[in-house]
Design a protein around this motif. Structure first.
Motif, PDB file in Angstrom:
ATOM      1  N   ALA A  32       0.983  -1.528  -0.233  1.00 40.97           N
ATOM      2  CA  ALA A  32       0.007  -0.171  -0.117  1.00 40.97           C
ATOM      3  C   ALA A  32       1.076   1.047   0.116  1.00 40.97           C
ATOM      4  CB  ALA A  32      -0.624  -0.063   1.093  1.00 40.97           C
ATOM      5  N   VAL A  33       2.111   1.440   0.690  1.00 36.85           N
ATOM      6  CA  VAL A  33       2.944   3.066   1.270  1.00 36.85           C
ATOM      7  C   VAL A  33       4.114   2.807  -0.619  1.00 36.85           C
ATOM      8  CG1 VAL A  33       1.957   3.006   3.448  1.00 36.85           C
ATOM      9  CG2 VAL A  33       3.865   1.506   3.013  1.00 36.85           C
ATOM     10  N   ALA A  34       4.396   1.439  -0.588  1.00 35.59           N
ATOM     11  CA  ALA A  34       5.628   1.433  -1.396  1.00 35.59           C
ATOM     12  C   ALA A  34       5.287   0.296  -2.523  1.00 35.59           C
ATOM     13  CB  ALA A  34       6.850   1.402  -0.276  1.00 35.59           C
ATOM     14  N   GLU A  35       4.965   0.222  -3.000  1.00 32.70           N
ATOM     15  CA  GLU A  35       4.366  -0.386  -4.153  1.00 32.70           C
ATOM     16  C   GLU A  35       5.610   0.282  -5.468  1.00 32.70           C
ATOM     17  OE1 GLU A  35       0.680  -0.614  -5.972  1.00 32.70           O
ATOM     18  OE2 GLU A  35       0.905  -2.003  -7.468  1.00 32.70           O
ATOM     19  N   HIS A  36       6.349  -1.098  -6.114  1.00 32.36           N
ATOM     20  CA  HIS A  36       7.152  -0.779  -7.035  1.00 32.36           C
ATOM     21  C   HIS A  36       8.631  -0.755  -6.186  1.00 32.36           C
ATOM     22  CE1 HIS A  36       4.270  -1.945  -9.581  1.00 32.36           C
ATOM     23  NE2 HIS A  36       3.608  -0.340  -9.692  1.00 32.36           N
ATOM     24  N   SER A  37       8.773  -1.183  -4.984  1.00 30.26           N
ATOM     25  CA  SER A  37      10.208  -0.940  -4.522  1.00 30.26           C
ATOM     26  C   SER A  37      11.111  -2.086  -4.413  1.00 30.26           C
ATOM     27  CB  SER A  37      10.048  -0.252  -3.012  1.00 30.26           C
ATOM     28  OG  SER A  37       8.890  -1.050  -2.265  1.00 30.26           O
ATOM     29  N   PRO A  38      11.878  -2.771  -3.766  1.00 33.48           N
ATOM     30  CA  PRO A  38      12.382  -3.803  -3.981  1.00 33.48           C
ATOM     31  C   PRO A  38      12.428  -4.440  -1.916  1.00 33.48           C
ATOM     32  CG  PRO A  38      14.187  -1.406  -3.955  1.00 33.48           C
ATOM     33  CD  PRO A  38      13.069  -1.309  -3.970  1.00 33.48           C
ATOM     34  N   LEU A  39      12.176  -3.601  -1.255  1.00 36.26           N
ATOM     35  CA  LEU A  39      11.248  -4.341   0.099  1.00 36.26           C
ATOM     36  C   LEU A  39       9.408  -4.823  -0.499  1.00 36.26           C
ATOM     37  CD1 LEU A  39      11.578  -4.713   2.986  1.00 36.26           C
ATOM     38  CD2 LEU A  39      10.098  -2.241   2.888  1.00 36.26           C
ATOM     39  N   ASP A  40       9.164  -4.070  -1.044  1.00 32.51           N
ATOM     40  CA  ASP A  40       7.603  -4.519  -1.609  1.00 32.51           C
ATOM     41  C   ASP A  40       7.316  -5.655  -2.475  1.00 32.51           C
ATOM     42  OD1 ASP A  40       4.794  -4.486  -2.778  1.00 32.51           O
ATOM     43  OD2 ASP A  40       5.417  -3.715  -4.784  1.00 32.51           O
ATOM     44  N   ALA A  41       8.166  -5.932  -3.531  1.00 32.26           N
ATOM     45  CA  ALA A  41       9.204  -7.111  -4.476  1.00 32.26           C
ATOM     46  C   ALA A  41       9.694  -7.828  -3.175  1.00 32.26           C
ATOM     47  CB  ALA A  41      10.484  -6.823  -5.578  1.00 32.26           C
ATOM     48  N   PHE A  42      10.340  -7.744  -2.510  1.00 28.95           N
ATOM     49  CA  PHE A  42      10.446  -8.861  -1.092  1.00 28.95           C
ATOM     50  C   PHE A  42       9.510  -9.734  -1.014  1.00 28.95           C
ATOM     51  CE2 PHE A  42      11.540 -10.182   3.388  1.00 28.95           C
ATOM     52  CZ  PHE A  42      12.065 -10.891   2.912  1.00 28.95           C
ATOM     53  N   PHE A  43       8.818  -9.076  -0.712  1.00 29.73           N
ATOM     54  CA  PHE A  43       7.089  -9.060   1.058  1.00 29.73           C
ATOM     55  C   PHE A  43       6.549  -9.669  -0.603  1.00 29.73           C
ATOM     56  CE2 PHE A  43       9.211  -6.695   3.903  1.00 29.73           C
ATOM     57  CZ  PHE A  43       8.650  -7.170   5.101  1.00 29.73           C
ATOM     58  N   TRP A  44       6.176  -9.067  -1.743  1.00 27.70           N
ATOM     59  CA  TRP A  44       5.401  -9.058  -2.176  1.00 27.70           C
ATOM     60  C   TRP A  44       5.072 -11.142  -3.248  1.00 27.70           C
ATOM     61  CZ3 TRP A  44       0.787  -7.545  -1.283  1.00 27.70           C
ATOM     62  CH2 TRP A  44      -0.703  -8.286  -2.462  1.00 27.70           C
ATOM     63  N   SER A  45       6.571 -11.364  -3.324  1.00 28.66           N
ATOM     64  CA  SER A  45       6.709 -12.900  -3.549  1.00 28.66           C
ATOM     65  C   SER A  45       6.220 -14.090  -2.915  1.00 28.66           C
ATOM     66  CB  SER A  45       8.076 -12.972  -4.117  1.00 28.66           C
ATOM     67  OG  SER A  45       9.036 -12.537  -2.212  1.00 28.66           O
ATOM     68  N   THR A  46       6.253 -13.203  -1.094  1.00 32.16           N
ATOM     69  CA  THR A  46       5.328 -14.224  -0.480  1.00 32.16           C
ATOM     70  C   THR A  46       3.915 -14.034  -0.632  1.00 32.16           C
ATOM     71  OG1 THR A  46       5.456 -13.093   1.328  1.00 32.16           O
ATOM     72  CG2 THR A  46       7.351 -14.499   1.609  1.00 32.16           C
ATOM     73  N   HIS A  47       3.088 -12.787  -0.716  1.00 30.32           N
ATOM     74  CA  HIS A  47       2.021 -13.038  -0.039  1.00 30.32           C
ATOM     75  C   HIS A  47       0.675 -13.942  -0.673  1.00 30.32           C
ATOM     76  CE1 HIS A  47      -1.452 -10.140   0.913  1.00 30.32           C
ATOM     77  NE2 HIS A  47      -1.981 -10.901  -0.190  1.00 30.32           N
ATOM     78  N   VAL A  48       1.368 -14.566  -1.448  1.00 28.92           N
ATOM     79  CA  VAL A  48       0.199 -15.547  -2.335  1.00 28.92           C
ATOM     80  C   VAL A  48       0.387 -17.004  -1.175  1.00 28.92           C
ATOM     81  CG1 VAL A  48      -0.884 -17.292  -4.107  1.00 28.92           C
ATOM     82  CG2 VAL A  48      -0.401 -14.520  -4.798  1.00 28.92           C
ATOM     83  N   GLY A  49       1.375 -17.257  -1.497  1.00 24.35           N
ATOM     84  CA  GLY A  49       1.837 -18.583  -0.734  1.00 24.35           C
ATOM     85  C   GLY A  49       1.487 -18.572   0.517  1.00 24.35           C
ATOM     86  N   THR A  50       1.700 -17.202   1.393  1.00 24.02           N
ATOM     87  CA  THR A  50       1.582 -16.998   2.723  1.00 24.02           C
ATOM     88  C   THR A  50      -0.306 -17.217   3.205  1.00 24.02           C
ATOM     89  OG1 THR A  50       3.099 -15.735   3.022  1.00 24.02           O
ATOM     90  CG2 THR A  50       2.022 -15.592   4.836  1.00 24.02           C
ATOM     91  N   GLY A  51      -0.480 -15.966   1.729  1.00 22.65           N
ATOM     92  CA  GLY A  51      -2.668 -16.575   2.299  1.00 22.65           C
ATOM     93  C   GLY A  51      -2.672 -17.998   2.058  1.00 22.65           C
ATOM     94  N   PHE A  52      -2.644 -18.814   1.069  1.00 23.11           N
ATOM     95  CA  PHE A  52      -2.798 -20.037   1.082  1.00 23.11           C
ATOM     96  C   PHE A  52      -2.761 -20.699   1.987  1.00 23.11           C
ATOM     97  CE2 PHE A  52      -2.537 -23.736  -0.549  1.00 23.11           C
ATOM     98  CZ  PHE A  52      -4.513 -24.552  -1.291  1.00 23.11           C
ATOM     99  N   THR A  53      -1.392 -20.492   2.316  1.00 23.45           N
ATOM    100  CA  THR A  53      -1.043 -21.310   4.059  1.00 23.45           C
ATOM    101  C   THR A  53      -2.382 -20.724   5.042  1.00 23.45           C
ATOM    102  OG1 THR A  53       0.704 -21.418   3.292  1.00 23.45           O
ATOM    103  CG2 THR A  53       0.072 -21.906   5.679  1.00 23.45           C
ATOM    104  N   ILE A  54      -2.535 -19.800   5.357  1.00 22.58           N
ATOM    105  CA  ILE A  54      -3.033 -19.120   6.207  1.00 22.58           C
ATOM    106  C   ILE A  54      -4.033 -19.869   5.613  1.00 22.58           C
ATOM    107  CG2 ILE A  54      -4.733 -17.124   7.004  1.00 22.58           C
ATOM    108  CD1 ILE A  54      -1.860 -15.944   6.529  1.00 22.58           C
ATOM    109  N   ALA A  55      -5.157 -19.968   4.766  1.00 25.31           N
ATOM    110  CA  ALA A  55      -6.529 -20.649   4.531  1.00 25.31           C
ATOM    111  C   ALA A  55      -6.440 -22.253   4.792  1.00 25.31           C
ATOM    112  CB  ALA A  55      -6.933 -20.729   3.074  1.00 25.31           C
ATOM    113  N   TRP A  56      -5.786 -22.879   4.733  1.00 20.87           N
ATOM    114  CA  TRP A  56      -5.622 -24.350   4.922  1.00 20.87           C
ATOM    115  C   TRP A  56      -5.694 -24.444   6.450  1.00 20.87           C
ATOM    116  CZ3 TRP A  56      -1.897 -27.245   6.646  1.00 20.87           C
ATOM    117  CH2 TRP A  56      -0.455 -26.590   6.288  1.00 20.87           C
ATOM    118  N   LEU A  57      -5.191 -23.759   7.325  1.00 20.90           N
ATOM    119  CA  LEU A  57      -4.625 -23.980   8.650  1.00 20.90           C
ATOM    120  C   LEU A  57      -5.516 -23.723   9.037  1.00 20.90           C
ATOM    121  CD1 LEU A  57      -1.178 -22.587   9.485  1.00 20.90           C
ATOM    122  CD2 LEU A  57      -2.075 -24.357   9.512  1.00 20.90           C
ATOM    123  N   ALA A  58      -6.721 -21.968   8.654  1.00 21.92           N
ATOM    124  CA  ALA A  58      -8.072 -21.931   9.502  1.00 21.92           C
ATOM    125  C   ALA A  58      -8.579 -22.957   9.119  1.00 21.92           C
ATOM    126  CB  ALA A  58      -8.833 -20.966   8.589  1.00 21.92           C
TER     127      ALA A  58
END
Ligand code: HEM
Length: 195
Positions: free
Chosen positions: A40-66
């Motif tokens: 939300a605050v730093a789209e396209h920054s290197p930090l965003d690239a780092f965290f965003w690369s995990t968003h889908v996998g982490t979100g999917f893991t959260i769903a099956w753990l729930a």
């Protein structure tokens, strides 16, 4: 003394399985919050690239753990600790927990629906679930799912903030053993009862 194996829930406190699932999901949700805030605050920054690369996998893991946690909670329903506090707050706590479980499954499902509708690539744990296609099968549905995903994603984080505030209230204001039942497990209520 606890009446069951330390792995299952007990009216005196949550067992090891529930506590591992609870605190494991808490860590994943902190990580997911970081990925959403940085996006939300730093789209396209290197930090965003780092965290965003995990968003889908982490979100999917959260769903099956729930789902797993919900099933474990239902299997242990009769031996879980009773909710403490005034009747209205107990009702609010029950509704809040249903909303939390619902959003923990619905938010990731909407993220996946967004990718499908817009014809985006979906890769989970390195396995490609859909390849990108242009145009997507249903761009309008994909955009709608994306908007709702973002709105409900922030709503989920707000509910979690409320959940943490109420847990701290039980732990440090009411001191009724609720907080300890998810940190130390069954032993905590015995300590609270002795105070
Ligand atoms: C519990 C799990 C999840 C939570 C809490 C969550 C939360 C969020 C939030 C709050 C945003 C908005 C970020 C912003 O304002 O820029 C977002 C965006 C997004 N999420 Fe999730 N998400 C989760 C799981 C997933 C999953 C499983 C997918 C799978 C495809 C996904 C895909 C996306 C996409 C594509 C965006 C839009 C990114 C953009 O274009 O800016 N999310 N998510």
């Amino acid at each position: 003394m606890p009446t069951h194996s330390p792995w299952v829930d007990d009216p005196e406190g949550y067992g090891r399985v529930s506590r591992i699932l609870h605190w494991g999901m808490a860590l994943l949700l902190v990580w997911q919050l970081l990925s959403a805030v940085v996006r939300a605050v730093a789209e396209h920054s290197p930090l965003d690239a780092f965290f965003w690369s995990t968003h889908v996998g982490t979100g999917f893991t959260i769903a099956w753990l729930a789902i797993l946690r919900g099933a474990w909670g239902l299997a242990n329903l009769r031996r879980r600790p009773a909710t403490e506090g005034p009747a209205l707050l107990r009702k609010a706590a029950a509704l809040g927990h249903i909303a939390l479980y619902g959003l923990l499954i619905l938010v990731p499902a909407l993220g996946i629906l967004r990718a499908f509708g817009k014809g985006r690539d979906l890769t989970i744990y390195g396995h490609q679930v859909f390849a990108p296609v242009t145009p997507g099968p249903n761009a309008a549905l994909g955009s709608f799912a994306g908007e709702v995903h973002e709105f409900l994603g922030w709503t989920l984080f707000a509910l979690i903030a409320g959940h943490i505030a109420m847990a701290l209230w039980h732990g440090f204001v009411r001191r009724d053993g609720t907080f300890g039942s998810m940190t130390r497990g069954p032993a905590a209520r015995h300590l609270a009862a002795r105070v």
